[in-house]
Every structure is written in structure tokens, then in C-alpha cells.
Design a protein around this motif. Structure first.
Motif, PDB file in Angstrom:
ATOM      1  N   PHE A  20     -35.875 -27.293  13.022  1.00  0.00           N
ATOM      2  CA  PHE A  20     -35.733 -27.107  11.629  1.00  0.00           C
ATOM      3  C   PHE A  20     -37.256 -27.378  11.056  1.00  0.00           C
ATOM      4  CE2 PHE A  20     -35.873 -28.860   7.221  1.00  0.00           C
ATOM      5  CZ  PHE A  20     -34.989 -28.696   6.685  1.00  0.00           C
ATOM      6  N   SER A  21     -37.277 -26.346  10.193  1.00  0.00           N
ATOM      7  CA  SER A  21     -38.869 -26.425   9.419  1.00  0.00           C
ATOM      8  C   SER A  21     -38.702 -26.111   7.943  1.00  0.00           C
ATOM      9  CB  SER A  21     -39.770 -25.535  10.117  1.00  0.00           C
ATOM     10  OG  SER A  21     -39.505 -23.926  10.091  1.00  0.00           O
ATOM     11  N   ALA A  22     -39.500 -26.345   7.221  1.00  0.00           N
ATOM     12  CA  ALA A  22     -39.586 -26.136   5.780  1.00  0.00           C
ATOM     13  C   ALA A  22     -40.910 -25.754   5.312  1.00  0.00           C
ATOM     14  CB  ALA A  22     -38.931 -27.383   5.120  1.00  0.00           C
ATOM     15  N   PRO A  23     -41.436 -24.636   5.370  1.00  0.00           N
ATOM     16  CA  PRO A  23     -42.738 -24.351   4.752  1.00  0.00           C
ATOM     17  C   PRO A  23     -42.886 -24.273   3.376  1.00  0.00           C
ATOM     18  CG  PRO A  23     -41.689 -22.417   5.798  1.00  0.00           C
ATOM     19  CD  PRO A  23     -40.975 -23.568   6.284  1.00  0.00           C
ATOM     20  N   ASP A  40     -33.769 -22.548  13.339  1.00  0.00           N
ATOM     21  CA  ASP A  40     -34.272 -21.854  14.743  1.00  0.00           C
ATOM     22  C   ASP A  40     -33.460 -22.493  15.703  1.00  0.00           C
ATOM     23  OD1 ASP A  40     -34.996 -20.372  16.549  1.00  0.00           O
ATOM     24  OD2 ASP A  40     -37.135 -20.657  16.428  1.00  0.00           O
ATOM     25  N   THR A  49     -33.862 -33.592   8.604  1.00  0.00           N
ATOM     26  CA  THR A  49     -34.894 -32.663   8.916  1.00  0.00           C
ATOM     27  C   THR A  49     -35.996 -32.699   9.855  1.00  0.00           C
ATOM     28  OG1 THR A  49     -36.520 -33.987   7.305  1.00  0.00           O
ATOM     29  CG2 THR A  49     -35.092 -32.164   6.323  1.00  0.00           C
ATOM     30  N   ASP A  50     -35.799 -33.745  10.688  1.00  0.00           N
ATOM     31  CA  ASP A  50     -36.429 -34.141  12.014  1.00  0.00           C
ATOM     32  C   ASP A  50     -35.869 -33.484  13.208  1.00  0.00           C
ATOM     33  OD1 ASP A  50     -34.400 -35.814  12.114  1.00  0.00           O
ATOM     34  OD2 ASP A  50     -35.870 -37.594  12.537  1.00  0.00           O
ATOM     35  N   ARG A  62     -32.109 -18.786   7.386  1.00  0.00           N
ATOM     36  CA  ARG A  62     -32.998 -18.796   6.404  1.00  0.00           C
ATOM     37  C   ARG A  62     -32.823 -19.062   5.311  1.00  0.00           C
ATOM     38  NH1 ARG A  62     -37.813 -14.691   5.327  1.00  0.00           N
ATOM     39  NH2 ARG A  62     -39.433 -15.744   4.085  1.00  0.00           N
ATOM     40  N   SER A  95     -37.605 -29.221  -0.120  1.00  0.00           N
ATOM     41  CA  SER A  95     -37.369 -28.960   1.212  1.00  0.00           C
ATOM     42  C   SER A  95     -38.682 -29.551   2.151  1.00  0.00           C
ATOM     43  CB  SER A  95     -36.873 -27.650   1.712  1.00  0.00           C
ATOM     44  OG  SER A  95     -37.852 -26.699   1.216  1.00  0.00           O
ATOM     45  N   PRO A  96     -39.770 -29.293   1.659  1.00  0.00           N
ATOM     46  CA  PRO A  96     -41.044 -29.695   2.344  1.00  0.00           C
ATOM     47  C   PRO A  96     -41.100 -30.944   2.705  1.00  0.00           C
ATOM     48  CG  PRO A  96     -41.455 -27.636   1.102  1.00  0.00           C
ATOM     49  CD  PRO A  96     -40.125 -28.201   0.515  1.00  0.00           C
TER      50      PRO A  96
END
Length: 403
Positions: free
Chosen positions: A213-216, A235, A208-209, A171, A178-179
């Protein structure tokens, strides 16, 4: 001995005539950037900041790309290949509008693009840099973690080999862009370090796809509100072997990128200071108390004089470091001198300028409070003042005092 008479013209925003040290081309670049910002940013930035948003960010990025601002100091791959001084002048104008706007450009160009340009494979460069230079693709840079900011060597994000693939878990925190990013440059520990007892940090080019991968987005910020900030959550992000930067190991990679970004900051902070000073100067000439403009009182003049002195010194330092960067390059402690001095002085200038406006100084009808709160973030990102102080101290004494 020369007895030449100095020209009578004076510019209260450049009392030391630093402009005389710039070429006509450098002035033209600065003017073009200022015109773009006056048209596409300045009329709206106060509202964006107050609402905590940066709408139409991709449209803005494409406009910056058309002007050549994204990765402008890099060579090839669609980048403009301009000088360090050109880039510095652009950063000054960008931050004169808002630190968040300069952050958009410097994270794209000096962190994400520079990381790929300097350390990525030829395939990484061909895939990403032309689109990023054009503003068609947005990048971010994942180094800082929730528990490891000034101590990136102990990061917990880990990349583990699984067959020929890499699997990333971890993390990152406080990541500009990033979002909305299309690609993330992510730094992670690897088994190479665990096996050898050394620092096995490696860089990865992460679309990022990629699943996992996530970017809250991070909300409720009191600073850099006109900037998109988020986390990076990894993750079980599975990447092919060639996603890793091929050669660089350890902190050398991410720190080289940080030095590029810090260079832009030492210029940009003088832009924020200039806006605060010019706002206070205009206000002092119009605001009347006791029957005359407050600019006629000694204590107000002392504040304005101190501001213009510090802006002159900080801009001269930035220009010197820029010329040196173009000629022979900069050592890390030289960048630290610029970042530490110019940001701290810019904050002092904003605070002094705010007092000239009195209660009006806290209103978003004026830009000073916005710049002041933005600079509180600029002070600690890309190296806290404590870390830059210790970097300078180590260069002076030869003794490391970080631990």
C-alpha cells in the motif's frame, strides 16, 4: 388574522431570521465550532492555502476530535451521536473557514467512519472508530479511479481470493487524507461479480501500513490547497479474509457513504458563500468611489441583495433536508437537489462578491478567491453537477439517462 409587529433588529447575514428556527442547543454547537475555527484555523488558513499545505493536521484532527466533530452524527464507539442538523451546522462553519478543512472532517466522518460504522464488522468498528472519533487515527476513502470517476461500477481495482486471503491490486485517485491516513476504506471488484455477471464490488478495511500500500501526495493543485490529497496504489496488498466488509455488495455500499458526504457539502457550501458575501458587504461599506461608499450604488446593492436571497434560500433548503434526515431520512435525489443547487449558487455568490472588490478580489488578502477556487472542486467531487442533474431527472421522469 395576526397583525404582530416584526422585531426591528436585523442581521444582514441572516435577513430571513433563519436562526429563529434553531434550538438553543444547535446555536451553542455552532458557536463552539466557530470559536474553535477562529482560534485554530482562521488566522492561518490563508497562508496554508497559498503554500499548499495543511501543517499540524494531526493536532488539528485531535482538536476536532475533542469537540466531537469527527463522526459526530454517528452513534456509539466514541462518536458524539448528534443530529443531522448539528452536523450540518458544523459543516457550514467549517467551510466558512475553508472547504479543505470541511473536507478533512467530512471525509473522516461521512466517508471513512460512516463506511466502517454502517458496513464494517464489529471488529472493524471496535478497532478503528474510537480512535478515529478522537482524531488519533485518520481515515480515507478509496473509490474514484484515474479512468473511472462518475462510473464507479466499472472500476478496475480488483480483489482476488488467494486461499483465505484477499489480494488487492489497483489505483485510486484524488483521495483526501490518503498520504496521512492510518486506515483506508477501499472499494474493489471481486470474482463474485465476474462469476455471476453481476456487480461484485466489495469494501475493505485496509491498514495503510500493509505491505504494497502506498499513497503518493498530489501537488500543484489550484484548488483545495489547504487539504492533503493523494493517490492510493495497491500492489499485491494481502489482507486477511475478515478485512472485507461482511455483507454489503455492489454500489450500494459506496453510494450510501457518498450521500452522507454530499449532505455535509450542501450545508458547507453555504458557509463559503456566507464568507464571500460578508466580505463583500464589509468592503462595499468602506470602499469609496465618486465621493461615497459603493454600497450606496444601486448595482452594488443589487448584487448584495441577490447574494443574501440565495444564501437564505440555500440555508433554508439545507435546514429542511436536515430536519427531514433526522425525522425520516433522505432519498438520494433529495440530497442531489441540495448539493446541485447550493454549490452552484455558492460559486455564483463568490464570483459576484469578487466583482465588488474589483482587483482586490483576486488578492489572498481577502478570502473570496480562495473560496471560489475551492468550490470549483466541491462542484465536481461527490458527484458532478451533470450526475446530480441526471439523478434528479430520473426521479422526476422514472427514466435513467446515465448511458
Amino acid at each position: 388574522m395576526s397583525h404582530k409587529q416584526a422585531p426591528k433588529h436585523r442581521n444582514p447575514l441572516d435577513l430571513a431570521d433563519i436562526d429563529d428556527a434553531l434550538s438553543s442547543e444547535e446555536k451553542a454547537i455552532r458557536s463552539s465550532v466557530r470559536s474553535l475555527l477562529a482560534d485554530q484555523v482562521d488566522p492561518y488558513i490563508g497562508e496554508w492555502f497559498e503554500k499548499g499545505e495543511l501543517p499540524n493536521v494531526r493536532e488539528l484532527a485531535r482538536s476536532f476530535g475533542e469537540m466531537g466533530l469527527l463522526g459526530m452524527h454517528l452513534e456509539g464507539y466514541g462518536c458524539a451521536g448528534m443530529s443531522a442538523v448539528d452536523y450540518g451546522l458544523a459543516c457550514l462553519e467549517l467551510e466558512a473557514s475553508d472547504s479543505g478543512i470541511r473536507s478533512l472532517v467530512s471525509v473522516q466522518g461521512s466517508l471513512a467512519m460512516f463506511g466502517i460504522w454502517r458496513w464494517g464488522s464489529e471488529e472493524h468498528k471496535q478497532q478503528w472508530l474510537p480512535a478515529m472519533a478522537a482524531g488519533e487515527a485518520i481515515g480515507c476513502f478509496g473509490l474514484t479511479e484515474p479512468d473511472h470517476g462518475s462510473d464507479p461500477g466499472n472500476m478496475r481495482t480488483f480483489a482476488k481470493k488467494d486461499g483465505t486471503d484477499w489480494v488487492l491490486n489497483g489505483r485510486k485517485m484524488w483521495i483526501t487524507n490518503s498520504p496521512i491516513a492510518d486506515v483506508a476504506v477501499v472499494w474493489a471488484q471481486t470474482e463474485e461479480g465476474a462469476e455471476s455477471g453481476s456487480n461484485g464490488i466489495r469494501g475493505f478495511c485496509v491498514p495503510t501500513d500493509t505491505p504494497g500500500f502506498s499513497a503518493p501526495e498530489i501537488h500543484h493543485k489550484g484548488s483545495l490547497r489547504a487539504s492533503i490529497t493523494g493517490e492510493i496504489v495497491l500492489d499485491d496488498v494481502r489482507l486477511p479474509a475478515d478485512a472485507a466488509f461482511p455483507e454489503v455488495r455492489g454500489l450500494k455500499g459506496p453510494l450510501s457513504c457518498l450521500n452522507e458526504a454530499r449532505y455535509g457539502i450542501l450545508w458547507g457550501s453555504m458557509g463559503a458563500a456566507r464568507t464571500a458575501y460578508s466580505t463583500a458587504l464589509d468592503y462595499a461599506g468602506q470602499r469609496e468611489q465618486f465621493g461615497r461608499p459603493i454600497s450606496g450604488f444601486q448595482l452594488t446593492q443589487a448584487k448584495l441583495a441577490n447574494m443574501v436571497v440565495e444564501i437564505s434560500l440555500g440555508t433554508l433548503l439545507a435546514l429542511h433536508l436536515g430536519r427531514r434526515k433526522d425525522a425520516v431520512g433522505l432519498r438520494p435525489e433529495q440530497v442531489s437537489i441540495g448539493k446541485l443547487n447550493n454549490v452552484t449558487k455558492a460559486i455564483e455568490i463568490c464570483r459576484s462578491a469578487r466583482t465588488i472588490l474589483g482587483g482586490n478580489g483576486i488578492s489572498y488578502e481577502f478570502p473570496i478567491m480562495r473560496h471560489m477556487t475551492n468550490l470549483e472542486s466541491v462542484l465536481t467531487y461527490e458527484g458532478t453537477p451533470e450526475m446530480h442533474t441526471l439523478m434528479i431527472g430520473q426521479a422526476v421522469t422514472g427514466q435513467a439517462a446515465f448511458r
